[in-house]
Design an enzyme around this catalytic site. Structure first.
Site, short mmCIF file in Angstrom:
data_model
loop_
_atom_site.label_atom_id
_atom_site.label_comp_id
_atom_site.label_asym_id
_atom_site.label_seq_id
_atom_site.Cartn_x
_atom_site.Cartn_y
_atom_site.Cartn_z
N ASP A 196 0.86 -1.19 0.00
CA ASP A 196 0.00 0.00 0.00
C ASP A 196 0.89 1.23 0.00
O ASP A 196 1.65 1.46 0.94
CB ASP A 196 -0.90 -0.01 1.25
N ASP B 58 -8.21 2.81 -2.31
CA ASP B 58 -8.59 3.02 -0.91
C ASP B 58 -9.06 4.47 -0.77
O ASP B 58 -10.24 4.77 -0.97
CB ASP B 58 -7.39 2.70 0.00
N LYS C 26 -13.93 0.27 4.05
CA LYS C 26 -13.63 0.61 5.44
C LYS C 26 -14.92 1.05 6.12
O LYS C 26 -15.49 2.09 5.77
CB LYS C 26 -12.58 1.73 5.50
N GLN D 74 -9.06 1.80 9.05
CA GLN D 74 -8.75 3.23 9.14
C GLN D 74 -7.83 3.45 10.34
O GLN D 74 -7.93 4.44 11.03
CB GLN D 74 -10.06 4.02 9.24
C1 MUC Z 1 -4.43 2.39 4.75
O1 MUC Z 1 -4.94 1.39 4.27
O2 MUC Z 1 -4.03 3.24 3.97
C2 MUC Z 1 -3.46 4.93 6.39
C3 MUC Z 1 -4.06 6.02 5.85
C4 MUC Z 1 -5.42 5.75 5.75
O3 MUC Z 1 -6.32 6.48 5.30
O4 MUC Z 1 -5.68 4.51 6.22
C5 MUC Z 1 -4.51 3.94 6.72
C6 MUC Z 1 -4.28 2.55 6.24
MG MG Z 2 -4.65 2.11 2.13
#
Ligand code: MUC
Ligand code: MG
Length: 367
Positions: A191, A242, A266, A294
């Site tokens: 990611d 995401d 999420k 999150q």
């Molecule tokens: C992720 O999956 O990116 C870090 C920033 C965000 O918005 O969520 C986290 C984990």
């Molecule tokens: Mg992410």
């Protein structure tokens, strides 16, 4: 089941070690506990995690939007009128985690009123999910040591590796070291939180072609529209949107525009109601989903697993359910436990959230 009060309680729980990634870092869970009270004495709970680098929300803005706008709008509606509640909340743009927490608290009330678990009401597919652990930025040997410790302690065999640093080669080396240390059976995906350019992302993916990655997530900004499409067209594994696909309309835009081929769901940002819409959208389009985090605490993680386990497709891949392991403490009377690489849905009516009053008194920031 009239809504008579909505509380937004800011709390802060320090992390044992910070989680660092390309768009930010987290040292303390400065979240907001949202509690919706009804005239029948039921209280639904959920948590909203401010992520300014993703949504622009802060702990203060979440408390303010709930106290000043959302609570006055929904007082007097009933917990069964979720569509009407969403109609009111959606008059305000943005503020996704504040809206999601209100939604999940209402589902908690419905479950309690019916005497049924929310996960069953949502779909009841299974009672547990495999867990994926997020490995944040650190020197490579520490990233490897963390993944080994998490595997040995909790039986977790899926890891999401944070990438997106400059220059990109350090991340490629970290992924290679993780693959060598963890062996071929461990599932690895990456990611980038938009940290790389599209062309560096393509270079990095080529250099990692032999590592057997399962997914690549948000490696470069979706706002670089053509570069991102070019990258996704040549990406050998599903490319997860995401932060570029936080609402159903963005999901449609990213998928149909060729800027993503998989979606992170999420519950912290789309609650249960809108997460279900996103999931059904993806199922209809034949697109895989991953239950993302999150950087949830234990309340948020309970919500993610309740939703993820409820459906066949959302439980197909390991869910990101272990960020709370980095926290020094939490609010639940009975802490969550991960064993054999899985987390179980909490039994009982509603979401099974029981807040420890002493812990809340210790960590709340408003008195
Ligand atoms: C992720 O999956 O990116 C870090 C920033 C965000 O918005 O969520 C986290 C984990
Ligand atoms: Mg992410």
């Amino acid at each position: 089941m009239k809504i008579v009060k909505v509380e937004a309680v800011p709390f802060a729980i320090p992390y044992k070690k910070p989680l660092k990634f390309a768009s930010g870092e987290v040292h303390s869970a400065d979240h907001v506990l949202v509690r919706v009270h009804t005239d029948q004495g039921l209280t639904g709970s959920a948590e909203a995690p401010p992520r300014p680098y993703t949504y622009g929300e802060t702990q203060e803005s979440i408390v303010a939007v709930i106290d000043k706008i959302f609570a006055p709008q929904i007082l007097g509606l009933t917990a069964l009128e979720r569509e009407a509640v969403h109609g009111k909340l959606d008059r305000t743009v943005g503020n996704p985690t504040a809206k999601a927490a209100v939604d999940m608290a209402l589902w908690d009330i419905l479950g309690q009123a019916a005497g049924l678990p929310v996960s069953g009401l949502l779909g009841g597919y299974t009672d547990r999910m495999r867990v994926s652990h997020m490995v944040g930025f650190a020197p490579t040997d520490r990233m490897v040591a963390e993944a080994e410790r998490i595997r040995d302690t909790y039986g977790i065999t899926t890891f999401k590796v944070k990438v997106g640093r400059q220059p990109y080669r350090a991340d490629v080396e970290a992924c290679r070291a993780l693959r060598e240390a963890l062996g071929p059976e461990t599932e690895l995906y990456i990611d980038g939180n938009r940290g790389w350019s599209a062309s560096d992302s393509a270079r990095a993916l080529r250099e990692m072609a032999d590592l057997g990655l399962t997914f690549a997530e948000e490696l470069c900004p979706a706002d670089d529209v053509l570069g991102r499409r070019r990258l996704v067209a040549q990406c050998p594994v599903p490319f997860i949107a995401d932060e570029s696909a936080t609402r159903p309309a963005e999901v449609t835009r990213e998928l149909l525009g060729g800027s993503a081929t998989a979606i992170s769901i999420k519950t912290a940002r789309t609650g249960f109601t809108t997460s279900q819409r996103v999931l059904h959208q993806c199922e209809g389009l034949g697109v895989e989903t991953v239950m993302g985090s999150q950087i949830d605490g234990q309340l948020g993680t309970l919500c993610t697993v309740a939703f993820g386990a409820a459906h066949r497709t959302s439980s197909a891949h390991a869910g990101e359910l272990s960020n709370f392991l980095d926290m020094t403490d939490d609010l639940l009377t009975e802490p969550l436990t991960i064993a054999d690489g899985t987390l179980r849905v909490r039994e009982g009516a509603g979401l099974g959230i029981d807040i420890d009053p002493d812990k809340l008194a210790r960590y709340r920031q408003d008195r």
